[in-house]
Enzyme design. Structure first.
Site, short mmCIF file in Angstrom:
data_model
loop_
_atom_site.label_atom_id
_atom_site.label_comp_id
_atom_site.label_asym_id
_atom_site.label_seq_id
_atom_site.Cartn_x
_atom_site.Cartn_y
_atom_site.Cartn_z
N ASP A 88 9.08 11.30 0.98
CA ASP A 88 8.06 10.73 1.93
C ASP A 88 8.59 9.36 2.34
O ASP A 88 8.44 8.29 1.44
CB ASP A 88 6.64 10.74 1.42
CG ASP A 88 5.86 10.33 2.56
OD1 ASP A 88 6.02 9.77 3.32
OD2 ASP A 88 4.51 10.63 2.39
N ILE A 116 7.75 7.25 5.06
CA ILE A 116 6.75 6.77 5.98
C ILE A 116 6.77 5.32 5.93
O ILE A 116 6.20 4.68 6.92
CB ILE A 116 5.24 7.18 6.00
CG1 ILE A 116 4.42 6.95 4.61
CG2 ILE A 116 5.13 8.74 5.91
CD1 ILE A 116 2.92 7.26 4.97
#
Lengths: 439, 411
Positions: free
Chosen positions: A237, A239
């Site tokens: 992830d 982000i």
């Protein structure tokens, strides 16, 4: 309760009534306290300051400027056909122009050190949906994902709630800056085996939430080797990848994949979103990037349940393909975040508080261990409550991030202006000065 | 994923019909999308440029908002739906959840109301998307309750009762009845009496009732559309078992914007769906655009009226065109499609014959239609043919194309 409703006797599903959504944890309780008594410099100067929301507000002005100078981003011009196409477009492939813009943006973030194929991008309504979707695809109910601690409290809900999948923690501690070790990995894997759970993958967040640090190349290599050995997936992830303070420090798992000439790439998947780096959580734009064809196809179909508005795609396609803008934005955003980080670290230091050495993200990982009355989870929660109700700061306790050490707290610094941050730091200093330190 | 669907779709996208540039292309009559009044929506946007632009003060657009939709949008939608349904009910914004499309609304309710392995009863023929929306991730089984032409494809409570008991015998837990009203693919409107019976049934069995009303506002004939909410409201039933789905895809021709709505009178369902909302939340700028559009009362009324007129006209022309070819349509009251009886064109009166005919229609007539078997229709020979993605001028073209097959089938 809404007017006229009586408590219902019609049964709901087990998932609906379960507590796996995790919204009873302090992480969310603090937000409530903030909602009920929010700080405002003028109208409510003694209110609760929100430092528990990892939102990026430091670079709004750049977005505003862009939209002002590019009204074509949000209008449809004079032709009806382009409007019609957009309004009717519900193809789960997503607008090609937008996917291309996303890959170009992701490549920019990584300084061109990795290349992305627009046809491997699957769009979802936010990273939350992306993480849940990947979990649905890669694991069955009862299976497990290994996740290093401390981790984002939302994972308990996003990865487990409707999917029925379990999280087994990979315990990390401050002895080595909370880095993942092979011993911790093996231990987590064994724990799953003992509980008779099939491990389907490892999910990491890089840069890490809540730590605010990037993973080193060697740890990423370690993870990919381990995943290969056990024949499991690796979800990264990323982000916060655009929120690394120095542009050269971030290593994406994509770079490792390319260095290995895409060997074993089929087990690697990346999650990204515009909510953090671009400060656009309200737009609900998330993406899954997978090197695995079947995962891409399946994810695409499953994304029907959480598609991104075509209007939003069109608007952002223009903005993200504008290389001058994106380069300037990334550069400026990084610089401002770095300054904010240094500001808060300095302020905390002057109050005698140490933080983990961070180099990314919208928060710092603060150590209040020496202020605990007892070195337990309860002790930490007592301190958290004190800070929430008396100091009026909503920060996130490490226990809600499943941290194995007590006394750590995540403090967000990018979701407010500098003046508010100063007020917060002042309050912390006063609090620490008043308190008798633990021996 | 349904393979037939795929084949038809890809033929349409590879060789799309265009009256001017590709008159021999494949005509898409398999998607129940309404393009009849798109020009009005477009016009509104050009006339209201400021509202449709992303406000340059974006600070109110960008942060996290409540995941289940802006209150202003819920209010605007409630008012708009009231106008669409001629104020037969008034929706309460606090009982609404905004989802990214009706697809997501259907799945979300499945997660709320049933456990994996449980079942719901759905009168067939039904919308083929239900299979995926209920089964894929929520793991809910569908038990079709067949409706037949002899009953005008109307639902009978006795067949519901039969299906329910059969499921019980097999140890399957039925948690709800799912139905569409106006119905897809047939185009029926459910009458009040049947609704009362349905409500009695679900109350007696202590199960839920989900009414998929995405085609509300598409009635073009005689017959009054009555929302389940209206009946449940006025007759003092326990509304906590009633849930309704709406979507802007059909009503406002904006499928791309992804706006669906769950209306529920059950506080627990609302609270749960709210928590699920983060998995399907709608983009805020899109929501704001729609708030402006839907709050423009003049536009809303004009749109509804013009759309209805155009819909009626297209339906009548299409049915007439088919009749002239000796093909009969079921007398639908609503929907963007005709439910067409093509039995006399089939070589054999079974599913195989139906699929052969479907294939002929696609490859020879070059029109993409939906065979009844894909909708779980138990009687072969019925086809759903949508007429709202073409214009009046295209209708004769469609009829000519169908003639390619009817001529060959004479005798």
């Amino acid at each position: 309760m809404a007017k006229g409703l009586r408590p219902s006797t019609v049964p709901l599903s087990e998932v609906a009534v379960s507590k796996t959504h995790g919204e009873d944890s302090p992480y969310f309780a603090g937000w409530k306290a903030y909602d009920e008594d929010p700080y405002d410099a003028v109208t409510n100067p003694s209110g609760v300051i929100q430092m528990g929301l990892a939102e990026n507000q430091v670079s709004f002005d750049l977005l505003e400027e862009y939209l002002e100078e590019h009204p074509e981003a949000s209008s449809w011009g004079s032709g009806i056909s382009s409007f019609r196409e957009n309004a009717l477009f519900q193809d789960y492939h997503g607008l090609k122009s937008f996917r291309k813009a996303m890959t170009s943006f992701m490549e920019k973030i990584r300084g061109g050190r990795a290349k992305f194929d627009a046809d491997r991008i699957v769009l979802t309504a936010g990273a939350t949906a992306a993480n849940e979707l990947l979990t649905f695809i890669l694991a069955d109910p009862g299976d497990a994902l290994l996740v290093p601690t401390p981790y984002y409290p939302g994972f308990d809900r996003d990865l487990r709630w409707r999917t029925g999948v379990n999280i087994i923690p990979i315990h990390c501690d401050s002895s080595n800056g909370f880095q993942i070790t092979i011993e911790a990995l093996e231990a987590a894997y064994s724990e799953a085996e003992v509980a008779k759970m099939r491990v389907q993958g490892i999910l990491i967040t890089n840069p890490s939430n809540p730590l605010g640090t990037v993973m080193t190349r060697s740890v990423l290599e370690l993870l990919l080797d381990f995943a290969t050995r056990k024949n499991i997936h690796l979800i990264s992830d990323e982000i916060y990848s655009g929120s690394v303070f120095s542009s050269t420090e971030f290593v994406s798992v994509a770079e490792i994949v390319e260095a290995r000439r895409h060997e074993e790439a089929e087990r690697v998947h990346i999650v990204y979103s515009l909510s953090k780096d671009l400060g656009l959580p309200g737009f609900r734009v998330g993406t899954i990037y997978s090197y695995n064809d079947r995962v891409v196809t399946t994810a695409r179909r499953m994304s029907s349940f959480s598609l991104v508005s075509s209007q939003t795609q069109k608007m952002l396609a223009l903005m993200l393909s504008d290389t001058e803008f994106t380069e300037r934005y990334l550069r400026t955003n990084r610089e401002r975040l770095r300054k904010r980080y240094e500001f808060i670290i300095k302020g905390l230091k002057s109050a005698g508080i140490e933080c983990l050495n961070g180099n990314a993200g919208l928060f710092c990982w603060m150590n209040l261990g020496r202020l605990l009355e007892e070195d337990t989870r309860d002790g930490e929660l007592k301190l958290w409550e004190l800070i929430l109700h008396e100091v009026k700061l909503n920060i996130s306790p490490g226990s809600s991030c499943h941290c194995s050490e007590h006394g750590w707290f995540r403090v967000c610094f990018a979701n407010m202006n500098l003046q508010t941050l100063q007020v917060a730091l002042k309050r912390i200093k006063e609090f620490v000065d008043d308190r008798k330190p633990k021996n | 994923m349904n393979p037939l669907n795929h084949v038809g779709e890809s033929k349409c996208s590879d060789d799309p019909y265009d009256r001017v540039t590709n008159p021999n292309g494949v005509i898409q009559l398999g998607i129940a999308e309404n393009r009849l009044a798109m020009d009005l929506v477009k016009e509104w946007i050009s006339d209201n440029v400021k509202a449709s632009l992303i406000d340059s003060d974006i600070s109110h657009l960008v942060p996290y908002h409540s995941m289940d939709g802006l209150l202003e949008l819920k209010m605007a939608l409630a008012a708009f739906m009231g106008q669409v349904m001629l104020e037969s009910i008034s929706l309460d914004p606090s009982q609404m959840i905004i989802t990214s499309g009706a697809t997501s609304a259907i799945e979300t309710l499945s997660f709320c109301l049933a456990d994996p392995g449980d079942a719901v009863l759905i009168p067939s023929p039904y919308y083929i998307g239900y299979d995926k929306n209920l089964k894929w991730r929520a793991g809910v089984e569908i038990i079709p309750v067949p409706c037949r032409s002899i009953d005008n494809f109307r639902l009978s409570i006795s067949s519901l009762e039969l299906a329910y008991n059969q499921a019980k015998k097999r140890g399957i837990k039925v948690r709800a009845i799912f139905l569409s009203n106006p119905s897809n693919p047939v185009g029926n409107l459910i009458d009040r009496y049947t609704m009362h019976e349905l409500l009695d049934f679900v109350t007696e069995k202590n199960i839920h009732l989900v009414s998929d009303e995405v085609f509300a506002g598409s009635n073009h004939g005689t017959g009054e559309f009555v929302s389940i909410a209206d009946v449940a409201h006025t007759e003092g039933f326990d509304k906590s078992r009633v849930h309704i789905i709406y979507g802007l895809s059909k009503i406002l021709s904006l499928p791309g914007f992804r706006i669906g709505v769950i209306c529920s009178f059950n506080e627990n369902v609302l609270q749960t769906a709210k928590k699920y909302a983060r998995f399907f939340s709608v983009s805020v700028p899109t929501q704001r655009l729609l708030v402006s559009m839907l709050s423009d009362v003049n536009f809303a009324l004009k749109y509804i009226e013009i759309k209805k007129k155009r819909l009626r006209r297209m339906y009548e022309l299409f049915v007439e065109g088919l009749e002239q070819l000796g093909i009969n349509c079921f007398p639908s009251s609503a929907g963007y499609y005709c439910w067409v009886d093509m039995n006399n064109l089939m070589r054999s009166n079974n599913e195989k014959g139906e699929l052969e005919l479907w294939d002929k229609l696609l490859t020879i007539s070059k029109i993409n239609v939906t065979p009844g078997s894909e909708c779980r229709c138990v009687e072969p020979g019925w086809f759903r043919i949508c007429f709202t993605t073409i214009t009046e001028d295209d209708i004769p073209v469609v009829m000519e194309r169908i003639k390619r097959i009817t001529e060959n089938n004479k005798g």
